[in-house]
Design an enzyme around this catalytic site. Structure first.
Site, PDB file in Angstrom:
ATOM      1  N   HIS A   1       0.873  -1.175   0.000  1.00  0.00           N
ATOM      2  CA  HIS A   1       0.000   0.000   0.000  1.00  0.00           C
ATOM      3  C   HIS A   1       0.915   1.232   0.000  1.00  0.00           C
ATOM      4  O   HIS A   1       2.025   1.168   0.525  1.00  0.00           O
ATOM      5  CB  HIS A   1      -0.841  -0.051   1.280  1.00  0.00           C
ATOM      6  CG  HIS A   1      -1.884   1.007   1.401  1.00  0.00           C
ATOM      7  ND1 HIS A   1      -1.611   2.281   1.832  1.00  0.00           N
ATOM      8  CD2 HIS A   1      -3.222   0.978   1.170  1.00  0.00           C
ATOM      9  CE1 HIS A   1      -2.729   2.994   1.865  1.00  0.00           C
ATOM     10  NE2 HIS A   1      -3.731   2.217   1.466  1.00  0.00           N
TER      11      HIS A   1
ATOM     12  N   ASP B   1       3.181  -4.516   8.116  1.00  0.00           N
ATOM     13  CA  ASP B   1       1.957  -3.735   7.948  1.00  0.00           C
ATOM     14  C   ASP B   1       0.784  -4.692   8.147  1.00  0.00           C
ATOM     15  O   ASP B   1       0.479  -5.511   7.276  1.00  0.00           O
ATOM     16  CB  ASP B   1       1.955  -3.103   6.552  1.00  0.00           C
ATOM     17  CG  ASP B   1       0.618  -2.451   6.207  1.00  0.00           C
ATOM     18  OD1 ASP B   1      -0.362  -2.622   6.963  1.00  0.00           O
ATOM     19  OD2 ASP B   1       0.550  -1.779   5.165  1.00  0.00           O
TER      20      ASP B   1
ATOM     21  N   GLN C   1      -4.404  -5.205   7.063  1.00  0.00           N
ATOM     22  CA  GLN C   1      -5.385  -6.160   6.547  1.00  0.00           C
ATOM     23  C   GLN C   1      -5.270  -7.542   7.179  1.00  0.00           C
ATOM     24  O   GLN C   1      -6.068  -8.424   6.861  1.00  0.00           O
ATOM     25  CB  GLN C   1      -5.246  -6.311   5.021  1.00  0.00           C
ATOM     26  CG  GLN C   1      -5.455  -5.031   4.236  1.00  0.00           C
ATOM     27  CD  GLN C   1      -6.885  -4.492   4.330  1.00  0.00           C
ATOM     28  OE1 GLN C   1      -7.812  -5.190   4.744  1.00  0.00           O
ATOM     29  NE2 GLN C   1      -7.066  -3.251   3.935  1.00  0.00           N
TER      30      GLN C   1
ATOM     31  N   LYS D   1     -10.252  -0.761  10.557  1.00  0.00           N
ATOM     32  CA  LYS D   1     -10.348  -1.962   9.715  1.00  0.00           C
ATOM     33  C   LYS D   1     -10.607  -3.207  10.563  1.00  0.00           C
ATOM     34  O   LYS D   1     -10.725  -4.305  10.055  1.00  0.00           O
ATOM     35  CB  LYS D   1      -9.065  -2.137   8.904  1.00  0.00           C
ATOM     36  CG  LYS D   1      -8.847  -1.019   7.883  1.00  0.00           C
ATOM     37  CD  LYS D   1      -7.665  -1.318   7.008  1.00  0.00           C
ATOM     38  CE  LYS D   1      -7.152  -0.096   6.260  1.00  0.00           C
ATOM     39  NZ  LYS D   1      -8.019   0.378   5.204  1.00  0.00           N
TER      40      LYS D   1
ATOM     41  N   CYS E   1      -4.787   2.462  -3.606  1.00  0.00           N
ATOM     42  CA  CYS E   1      -3.536   2.993  -3.032  1.00  0.00           C
ATOM     43  C   CYS E   1      -2.400   1.983  -3.183  1.00  0.00           C
ATOM     44  O   CYS E   1      -1.563   1.836  -2.271  1.00  0.00           O
ATOM     45  CB  CYS E   1      -3.698   3.391  -1.574  1.00  0.00           C
ATOM     46  SG  CYS E   1      -4.890   4.693  -1.340  1.00  0.00           S
TER      47      CYS E   1
END
Ligand code: 7TS
Length: 424
Positions: free
Chosen positions: A141, A218, A221, A244, A382
Protein backbone atom coordinates in the site's frame (compact mmCIF):
# COMPACT_ATOMS: atom_id res chain seq x y z
CA UNK A 1 -23.29 -25.01 -8.47
CA UNK A 2 -27.08 -25.22 -8.85
CA UNK A 3 -29.55 -23.33 -6.68
CA UNK A 4 -30.15 -26.21 -4.24
CA UNK A 5 -26.44 -26.65 -3.70
CA UNK A 6 -26.15 -22.91 -3.22
CA UNK A 7 -28.95 -22.95 -0.66
CA UNK A 8 -27.22 -25.79 1.20
CA UNK A 9 -23.96 -23.95 1.13
CA UNK A 10 -25.76 -20.97 2.61
CA UNK A 11 -27.08 -23.05 5.49
CA UNK A 12 -23.57 -24.38 6.10
CA UNK A 13 -22.52 -20.74 6.20
CA UNK A 14 -24.53 -20.40 9.32
CA UNK A 15 -23.78 -23.14 11.71
CA UNK A 16 -22.81 -26.60 10.61
CA UNK A 17 -19.59 -28.20 9.48
CA UNK A 18 -16.13 -27.35 10.69
CA UNK A 19 -16.88 -23.62 10.59
CA UNK A 20 -19.09 -22.99 13.60
CA UNK A 21 -20.03 -19.40 13.11
CA UNK A 22 -23.56 -18.09 13.33
CA UNK A 23 -23.38 -15.33 10.75
CA UNK A 24 -27.01 -14.23 11.16
CA UNK A 25 -26.55 -13.75 14.86
CA UNK A 26 -23.29 -11.87 14.37
CA UNK A 27 -24.90 -9.64 11.75
CA UNK A 28 -27.39 -8.61 14.42
CA UNK A 29 -24.48 -7.03 16.32
CA UNK A 30 -23.91 -4.55 13.48
CA UNK A 31 -26.80 -2.05 13.19
CA UNK A 32 -25.79 -0.71 9.76
CA UNK A 33 -26.01 -4.14 8.15
CA UNK A 34 -29.79 -4.09 8.31
CA UNK A 35 -30.03 -0.81 6.39
CA UNK A 36 -31.10 -0.39 2.78
CA UNK A 37 -29.54 1.52 -0.10
CA UNK A 38 -31.80 2.67 -2.96
CA UNK A 39 -34.47 0.45 -1.42
CA UNK A 40 -32.24 -2.64 -1.57
CA UNK A 41 -30.62 -4.39 1.38
CA UNK A 42 -27.10 -3.15 1.89
CA UNK A 43 -24.49 -5.63 0.69
CA UNK A 44 -21.32 -4.28 2.24
CA UNK A 45 -18.26 -5.69 0.48
CA UNK A 46 -15.80 -2.88 1.14
CA UNK A 47 -14.32 -4.13 4.39
CA UNK A 48 -10.71 -3.64 3.32
CA UNK A 49 -11.43 0.10 3.14
CA UNK A 50 -13.16 0.12 6.51
CA UNK A 51 -15.22 -2.33 8.51
CA UNK A 52 -18.63 -1.75 10.07
CA UNK A 53 -18.95 -1.27 13.82
CA UNK A 54 -20.75 -3.52 16.29
CA UNK A 55 -23.26 -1.90 18.66
CA UNK A 56 -20.88 -2.45 21.57
CA UNK A 57 -18.31 -0.14 19.98
CA UNK A 58 -20.91 2.51 19.16
CA UNK A 59 -22.25 2.34 22.73
CA UNK A 60 -18.75 2.56 24.17
CA UNK A 61 -18.13 5.80 22.26
CA UNK A 62 -21.49 7.19 23.31
CA UNK A 63 -20.94 6.26 26.95
CA UNK A 64 -17.51 7.79 26.90
CA UNK A 65 -18.81 11.16 25.72
CA UNK A 66 -21.91 11.02 27.92
CA UNK A 67 -20.28 9.90 31.13
CA UNK A 68 -16.50 10.12 31.06
CA UNK A 69 -15.21 12.75 28.63
CA UNK A 70 -12.10 14.34 30.07
CA UNK A 71 -8.45 14.78 29.22
CA UNK A 72 -6.02 12.08 30.33
CA UNK A 73 -2.73 11.84 32.24
CA UNK A 74 -3.08 15.32 33.64
CA UNK A 75 -6.05 15.78 35.92
CA UNK A 76 -6.53 14.94 39.57
CA UNK A 77 -10.28 15.12 39.18
CA UNK A 78 -12.51 12.07 39.01
CA UNK A 79 -13.41 12.13 35.31
CA UNK A 80 -9.83 12.61 34.22
CA UNK A 81 -8.83 9.59 36.27
CA UNK A 82 -11.62 7.46 34.83
CA UNK A 83 -10.70 8.53 31.28
CA UNK A 84 -7.03 7.74 31.94
CA UNK A 85 -7.90 4.33 33.39
CA UNK A 86 -10.11 3.48 30.41
CA UNK A 87 -7.49 4.65 27.91
CA UNK A 88 -4.75 2.63 29.59
CA UNK A 89 -7.07 -0.37 29.92
CA UNK A 90 -7.45 -0.29 26.13
CA UNK A 91 -3.71 -0.34 25.76
CA UNK A 92 -3.68 -3.54 27.81
CA UNK A 93 -6.43 -4.96 25.56
CA UNK A 94 -4.28 -4.26 22.50
CA UNK A 95 -1.30 -5.84 24.25
CA UNK A 96 -3.27 -9.00 25.03
CA UNK A 97 -4.80 -9.13 21.56
CA UNK A 98 -1.39 -9.03 19.89
CA UNK A 99 0.22 -11.09 22.66
CA UNK A 100 2.87 -8.43 23.23
CA UNK A 101 5.18 -9.07 26.16
CA UNK A 102 4.70 -5.65 27.75
CA UNK A 103 1.96 -3.05 27.73
CA UNK A 104 4.60 -0.36 27.15
CA UNK A 105 5.25 -1.91 23.73
CA UNK A 106 1.91 -0.52 22.49
CA UNK A 107 1.87 3.03 21.11
CA UNK A 108 -1.46 4.55 20.08
CA UNK A 109 -1.37 6.33 16.71
CA UNK A 110 -3.97 7.54 14.18
CA UNK A 111 -3.69 4.35 12.17
CA UNK A 112 -1.37 2.33 9.97
CA UNK A 113 -0.29 5.34 7.93
CA UNK A 114 0.82 7.31 10.95
CA UNK A 115 2.38 4.18 12.45
CA UNK A 116 4.62 3.56 9.44
CA UNK A 117 5.59 7.24 9.29
CA UNK A 118 6.47 7.15 12.99
CA UNK A 119 8.72 4.13 12.54
CA UNK A 120 10.33 5.52 9.37
CA UNK A 121 11.10 8.89 10.94
CA UNK A 122 12.37 7.59 14.27
CA UNK A 123 13.71 4.05 14.01
CA UNK A 124 14.40 4.31 10.26
CA UNK A 125 15.98 7.71 10.30
CA UNK A 126 18.29 6.87 13.19
CA UNK A 127 19.54 3.68 11.51
CA UNK A 128 19.95 4.75 7.90
CA UNK A 129 23.05 6.31 6.35
CA UNK A 130 24.16 7.09 2.80
CA UNK A 131 24.09 3.96 0.62
CA UNK A 132 21.99 1.88 3.04
CA UNK A 133 18.95 -0.04 1.83
CA UNK A 134 15.35 -0.54 2.92
CA UNK A 135 13.56 -3.59 1.52
CA UNK A 136 9.82 -3.47 0.83
CA UNK A 137 7.65 -5.59 -1.46
CA UNK A 138 5.99 -5.20 -4.85
CA UNK A 139 2.52 -5.32 -3.29
CA UNK A 140 2.71 -2.53 -0.72
CA UNK A 141 0.00 0.00 0.00
CA UNK A 142 1.30 3.53 -0.65
CA UNK A 143 1.53 4.06 3.09
CA UNK A 144 4.25 1.41 3.26
CA UNK A 145 6.10 2.89 0.27
CA UNK A 146 6.06 6.67 0.53
CA UNK A 147 7.27 7.01 4.17
CA UNK A 148 10.27 4.84 3.27
CA UNK A 149 10.94 6.82 0.10
CA UNK A 150 10.88 9.99 2.18
CA UNK A 151 13.33 8.74 4.77
CA UNK A 152 15.57 7.22 2.08
CA UNK A 153 15.69 10.59 0.36
CA UNK A 154 16.53 12.33 3.62
CA UNK A 155 19.35 9.91 4.44
CA UNK A 156 20.69 9.07 0.96
CA UNK A 157 19.46 5.47 1.27
CA UNK A 158 17.78 3.31 -1.39
CA UNK A 159 14.60 1.26 -1.63
CA UNK A 160 14.79 -2.35 -2.85
CA UNK A 161 11.64 -4.17 -3.90
CA UNK A 162 10.85 -7.87 -3.44
CA UNK A 163 9.33 -9.04 -6.74
CA UNK A 164 6.20 -11.18 -7.08
CA UNK A 165 4.84 -13.71 -9.56
CA UNK A 166 1.68 -13.42 -11.69
CA UNK A 167 -0.46 -14.95 -8.97
CA UNK A 168 0.60 -12.18 -6.62
CA UNK A 169 2.99 -14.18 -4.43
CA UNK A 170 6.31 -12.79 -3.29
CA UNK A 171 9.41 -14.57 -4.61
CA UNK A 172 11.03 -15.62 -1.38
CA UNK A 173 14.34 -16.69 -2.92
CA UNK A 174 14.69 -13.31 -4.57
CA UNK A 175 13.84 -11.70 -1.24
CA UNK A 176 16.62 -13.61 0.51
CA UNK A 177 18.98 -12.47 -2.25
CA UNK A 178 18.07 -8.82 -1.64
CA UNK A 179 19.11 -8.97 2.01
CA UNK A 180 22.70 -7.73 2.05
CA UNK A 181 25.16 -5.93 4.28
CA UNK A 182 23.57 -2.55 3.43
CA UNK A 183 20.02 -3.69 4.29
CA UNK A 184 19.06 -1.87 7.47
CA UNK A 185 15.36 -2.61 7.51
CA UNK A 186 12.63 -4.72 5.92
CA UNK A 187 8.99 -3.61 5.82
CA UNK A 188 6.23 -5.56 4.12
CA UNK A 189 2.52 -6.11 4.12
CA UNK A 190 1.14 -9.11 6.02
CA UNK A 191 -2.02 -9.34 3.86
CA UNK A 192 -2.25 -7.33 0.63
CA UNK A 193 -5.23 -4.98 0.36
CA UNK A 194 -5.17 -5.09 -3.46
CA UNK A 195 -4.63 -8.84 -3.97
CA UNK A 196 -5.57 -10.54 -0.72
CA UNK A 197 -2.25 -12.43 -0.63
CA UNK A 198 -1.22 -13.65 2.81
CA UNK A 199 2.55 -13.36 2.91
CA UNK A 200 4.66 -15.95 4.77
CA UNK A 201 5.53 -13.44 7.47
CA UNK A 202 7.16 -15.83 9.94
CA UNK A 203 9.54 -17.21 7.33
CA UNK A 204 10.34 -13.77 5.91
CA UNK A 205 11.02 -12.33 9.37
CA UNK A 206 13.32 -15.24 10.16
CA UNK A 207 15.29 -14.73 6.94
CA UNK A 208 15.85 -11.08 7.85
CA UNK A 209 16.72 -11.87 11.48
CA UNK A 210 19.33 -14.42 10.40
CA UNK A 211 21.13 -11.42 8.95
CA UNK A 212 20.42 -9.17 11.94
CA UNK A 213 17.87 -7.05 10.05
CA UNK A 214 14.75 -5.78 11.86
CA UNK A 215 11.31 -6.15 10.27
CA UNK A 216 8.20 -3.98 10.20
CA UNK A 217 4.90 -5.67 9.37
CA UNK A 218 1.96 -3.73 7.95
CA UNK A 219 -0.92 -5.50 9.65
CA UNK A 220 -3.75 -3.26 8.39
CA UNK A 221 -5.38 -6.16 6.55
CA UNK A 222 -4.17 -9.08 8.64
CA UNK A 223 -5.43 -8.14 12.08
CA UNK A 224 -9.12 -8.28 11.03
CA UNK A 225 -8.71 -11.72 9.41
CA UNK A 226 -5.95 -13.74 11.05
CA UNK A 227 -4.83 -14.49 14.55
CA UNK A 228 -1.79 -12.29 15.11
CA UNK A 229 0.80 -13.13 17.74
CA UNK A 230 3.72 -10.72 17.67
CA UNK A 231 5.89 -12.93 19.88
CA UNK A 232 5.35 -15.96 17.69
CA UNK A 233 6.06 -13.86 14.59
CA UNK A 234 9.05 -12.38 16.42
CA UNK A 235 8.37 -9.21 14.44
CA UNK A 236 10.12 -5.99 15.48
CA UNK A 237 7.17 -3.71 14.67
CA UNK A 238 3.54 -4.44 13.85
CA UNK A 239 1.17 -1.68 12.76
CA UNK A 240 -2.61 -1.68 12.35
CA UNK A 241 -5.68 0.56 12.03
CA UNK A 242 -8.63 0.28 14.40
CA UNK A 243 -11.21 1.12 11.75
CA UNK A 244 -10.35 -1.96 9.72
CA UNK A 245 -10.85 -4.12 12.80
CA UNK A 246 -14.43 -3.05 13.66
CA UNK A 247 -13.21 -0.09 15.74
CA UNK A 248 -13.36 3.68 15.27
CA UNK A 249 -11.48 5.72 12.67
CA UNK A 250 -8.51 7.85 13.70
CA UNK A 251 -7.02 5.28 16.02
CA UNK A 252 -4.58 2.42 15.58
CA UNK A 253 -1.46 1.14 17.22
CA UNK A 254 2.20 0.42 16.72
CA UNK A 255 3.62 -2.59 18.49
CA UNK A 256 7.37 -2.27 18.86
CA UNK A 257 9.86 -4.41 20.75
CA UNK A 258 10.71 -2.52 23.91
CA UNK A 259 14.43 -2.40 23.15
CA UNK A 260 13.67 -0.56 19.89
CA UNK A 261 11.11 1.83 21.37
CA UNK A 262 13.48 2.73 24.19
CA UNK A 263 16.33 3.43 21.79
CA UNK A 264 14.23 5.46 19.35
CA UNK A 265 14.07 9.27 19.42
CA UNK A 266 10.58 10.76 19.82
CA UNK A 267 8.39 11.34 16.77
CA UNK A 268 6.54 14.57 17.55
CA UNK A 269 7.25 17.03 20.34
CA UNK A 270 4.61 18.47 22.62
CA UNK A 271 2.59 17.83 25.73
CA UNK A 272 2.49 14.44 27.45
CA UNK A 273 5.62 13.13 25.72
CA UNK A 274 7.97 14.95 28.09
CA UNK A 275 9.22 14.35 31.57
CA UNK A 276 10.46 17.93 32.10
CA UNK A 277 10.88 20.97 29.90
CA UNK A 278 13.06 24.03 30.27
CA UNK A 279 14.42 26.35 27.61
CA UNK A 280 17.81 24.76 28.12
CA UNK A 281 16.88 21.11 28.14
CA UNK A 282 13.91 18.80 27.76
CA UNK A 283 13.81 15.22 28.97
CA UNK A 284 11.36 12.78 27.51
CA UNK A 285 8.65 10.72 29.11
CA UNK A 286 9.03 6.96 29.25
CA UNK A 287 7.85 4.57 26.57
CA UNK A 288 5.16 4.49 25.18
CA UNK A 289 4.17 8.05 26.23
CA UNK A 290 7.32 9.41 24.57
CA UNK A 291 5.55 8.72 21.26
CA UNK A 292 2.13 10.10 22.14
CA UNK A 293 2.51 13.88 21.97
CA UNK A 294 -0.58 15.99 22.56
CA UNK A 295 -4.11 15.00 23.49
CA UNK A 296 -4.67 11.66 21.77
CA UNK A 297 -7.85 10.18 20.35
CA UNK A 298 -9.07 9.11 23.80
CA UNK A 299 -12.55 8.02 22.74
CA UNK A 300 -11.06 6.22 19.75
CA UNK A 301 -8.59 4.28 21.86
CA UNK A 302 -11.36 3.23 24.25
CA UNK A 303 -13.57 2.28 21.29
CA UNK A 304 -10.70 0.25 19.84
CA UNK A 305 -10.45 -1.62 23.12
CA UNK A 306 -14.15 -2.47 22.81
CA UNK A 307 -13.76 -3.69 19.21
CA UNK A 308 -10.80 -5.92 20.05
CA UNK A 309 -12.65 -7.35 23.04
CA UNK A 310 -15.55 -8.08 20.69
CA UNK A 311 -13.19 -9.79 18.22
CA UNK A 312 -11.49 -11.72 21.00
CA UNK A 313 -14.91 -13.11 21.91
CA UNK A 314 -15.01 -14.91 18.54
CA UNK A 315 -12.94 -17.93 17.68
CA UNK A 316 -10.53 -16.25 15.30
CA UNK A 317 -9.37 -19.50 13.72
CA UNK A 318 -12.98 -20.32 12.90
CA UNK A 319 -13.51 -16.79 11.56
CA UNK A 320 -10.42 -17.16 9.36
CA UNK A 321 -11.69 -20.51 8.05
CA UNK A 322 -15.12 -19.09 7.32
CA UNK A 323 -13.66 -16.12 5.46
CA UNK A 324 -11.40 -18.41 3.45
CA UNK A 325 -14.56 -20.21 2.38
CA UNK A 326 -16.07 -16.89 1.27
CA UNK A 327 -13.01 -16.06 -0.85
CA UNK A 328 -13.07 -19.51 -2.47
CA UNK A 329 -16.78 -19.26 -3.15
CA UNK A 330 -16.32 -15.78 -4.66
CA UNK A 331 -13.48 -17.00 -6.89
CA UNK A 332 -15.60 -19.85 -8.21
CA UNK A 333 -18.66 -17.69 -8.77
CA UNK A 334 -16.71 -14.86 -10.41
CA UNK A 335 -14.85 -17.15 -12.77
CA UNK A 336 -18.23 -18.03 -14.30
CA UNK A 337 -18.72 -14.39 -15.33
CA UNK A 338 -17.75 -14.00 -19.00
CA UNK A 339 -14.67 -11.84 -19.61
CA UNK A 340 -13.74 -11.62 -15.94
CA UNK A 341 -10.10 -11.77 -14.91
CA UNK A 342 -9.12 -12.26 -11.30
CA UNK A 343 -6.23 -10.06 -10.15
CA UNK A 344 -4.45 -11.93 -7.38
CA UNK A 345 -4.77 -15.70 -7.23
CA UNK A 346 -2.25 -16.55 -4.55
CA UNK A 347 -2.45 -19.94 -2.88
CA UNK A 348 -3.09 -18.28 0.47
CA UNK A 349 -5.50 -15.37 0.48
CA UNK A 350 -7.58 -13.52 3.05
CA UNK A 351 -10.59 -11.30 2.69
CA UNK A 352 -10.04 -9.75 -0.74
CA UNK A 353 -11.10 -10.56 -4.31
CA UNK A 354 -9.95 -8.14 -7.03
CA UNK A 355 -11.00 -8.41 -10.65
CA UNK A 356 -11.41 -6.65 -13.97
CA UNK A 357 -14.05 -7.15 -16.66
CA UNK A 358 -13.11 -7.10 -20.33
CA UNK A 359 -15.89 -4.80 -21.45
CA UNK A 360 -16.59 -2.64 -18.41
CA UNK A 361 -14.39 -0.11 -16.62
CA UNK A 362 -14.08 -0.82 -12.86
CA UNK A 363 -15.68 2.54 -11.99
CA UNK A 364 -18.73 1.65 -14.08
CA UNK A 365 -18.90 -1.74 -12.34
CA UNK A 366 -18.87 0.09 -9.01
CA UNK A 367 -21.62 2.47 -10.08
CA UNK A 368 -23.93 -0.25 -11.39
CA UNK A 369 -23.38 -2.39 -8.30
CA UNK A 370 -24.07 0.60 -6.07
CA UNK A 371 -27.59 0.86 -7.53
CA UNK A 372 -28.07 -2.77 -6.48
CA UNK A 373 -27.11 -1.89 -2.91
CA UNK A 374 -23.68 -3.49 -3.29
CA UNK A 375 -20.73 -1.51 -1.93
CA UNK A 376 -17.38 -2.45 -3.42
CA UNK A 377 -14.27 -0.39 -4.03
CA UNK A 378 -12.92 0.43 -7.45
CA UNK A 379 -9.65 2.13 -8.28
CA UNK A 380 -5.99 1.51 -7.62
CA UNK A 381 -6.55 0.82 -3.91
CA UNK A 382 -3.54 2.99 -3.03
CA UNK A 383 -1.35 0.31 -4.56
CA UNK A 384 -0.46 1.77 -7.95
CA UNK A 385 2.66 -0.40 -8.40
CA UNK A 386 0.38 -3.46 -8.17
CA UNK A 387 -1.84 -2.03 -10.92
CA UNK A 388 1.24 -1.34 -13.07
CA UNK A 389 2.43 -4.89 -12.54
CA UNK A 390 -0.83 -6.29 -13.90
CA UNK A 391 -1.09 -3.64 -16.63
CA UNK A 392 -4.46 -2.34 -15.44
CA UNK A 393 -5.35 1.19 -14.31
CA UNK A 394 -7.75 -0.04 -11.65
CA UNK A 395 -9.62 -3.09 -10.40
CA UNK A 396 -12.97 -3.76 -8.82
CA UNK A 397 -12.51 -5.20 -5.34
CA UNK A 398 -14.89 -7.05 -3.09
CA UNK A 399 -13.56 -7.45 0.43
CA UNK A 400 -15.14 -9.52 3.15
CA UNK A 401 -15.63 -9.69 6.88
CA UNK A 402 -17.06 -12.53 8.95
CA UNK A 403 -20.52 -10.96 8.69
CA UNK A 404 -20.68 -11.44 4.93
CA UNK A 405 -22.64 -14.30 3.40
CA UNK A 406 -22.54 -16.32 0.25
CA UNK A 407 -25.89 -14.87 -0.82
CA UNK A 408 -24.22 -11.47 -0.90
CA UNK A 409 -21.62 -12.81 -3.29
CA UNK A 410 -24.48 -14.13 -5.44
CA UNK A 411 -25.97 -10.61 -5.50
CA UNK A 412 -22.57 -9.23 -6.51
CA UNK A 413 -22.35 -11.70 -9.38
CA UNK A 414 -25.89 -10.88 -10.55
CA UNK A 415 -24.97 -7.20 -10.50
CA UNK A 416 -21.96 -7.91 -12.68
CA UNK A 417 -24.32 -9.57 -15.17
CA UNK A 418 -26.30 -6.31 -15.29
CA UNK A 419 -23.12 -4.28 -15.80
CA UNK A 420 -22.13 -6.47 -18.71
CA UNK A 421 -25.60 -6.09 -20.27
CA UNK A 422 -25.52 -2.29 -19.96
CA UNK A 423 -22.02 -1.82 -21.33
CA UNK A 424 -21.94 -4.57 -23.93
N1 7TS B 1 -1.73 -0.74 4.67
C1 7TS B 1 -2.65 -1.50 4.08
C2 7TS B 1 -2.32 -2.89 3.70
C3 7TS B 1 -3.93 -0.99 3.87
O1 7TS B 1 -4.85 -1.76 3.31
C4 7TS B 1 -4.22 0.33 4.25
C5 7TS B 1 -5.55 0.97 3.96
C6 7TS B 1 -3.23 1.08 4.89
C7 7TS B 1 -1.99 0.51 5.07
C8 7TS B 1 -3.48 2.46 5.41
O2 7TS B 1 -4.35 2.40 6.47
P1 7TS B 1 -4.97 3.72 7.12
O3 7TS B 1 -5.98 3.23 8.07
O4 7TS B 1 -3.85 4.46 7.75
O5 7TS B 1 -5.57 4.49 5.97
N2 7TS B 1 -6.21 0.40 2.88
C9 7TS B 1 -7.32 0.88 2.27
C10 7TS B 1 -7.97 0.19 1.26
O6 7TS B 1 -7.61 -0.87 0.80
N3 7TS B 1 -9.03 0.91 0.87
O7 7TS B 1 -9.11 2.01 1.60
C11 7TS B 1 -8.05 2.01 2.48
Amino acid sequence: MDSIERAEATVSDRLTGPCRIDVDRLRGDFPILSSTVYGKPLVYLDNAATTQKPAVVIETLRNYYEQVNSNIHRGVHHLSQVATDEYEKSRRTVQRFLNARKVSEIVFVRGTTEGVNLIAQTFGRSRLAEGDEVVISAMEHHSNIVPWQMVCEQMGARLKVIPMNDRGELLIEKYAGLLGPRTKLVSFVHVSNALGTVNPAREMIQLAHERGIPVVLDGAQSLPHLKVDVQELDVDFFVFSGHKAFGPTGIGAVYGKLKHLEAMPPYQGGGDMISSVSFEKTTYNEVPHKFEAGTPNIAGAIGLGASLEYLAGLDLDVVAGYEEGLVEYAHEALLEVPGLRLIGTAEKKAGVVSFVLESVHPHDIGTILDREGVAIRTGHHCAQPVMDFYGVPATARASFAFYNKREEIDILVQGLGKAIEVFR
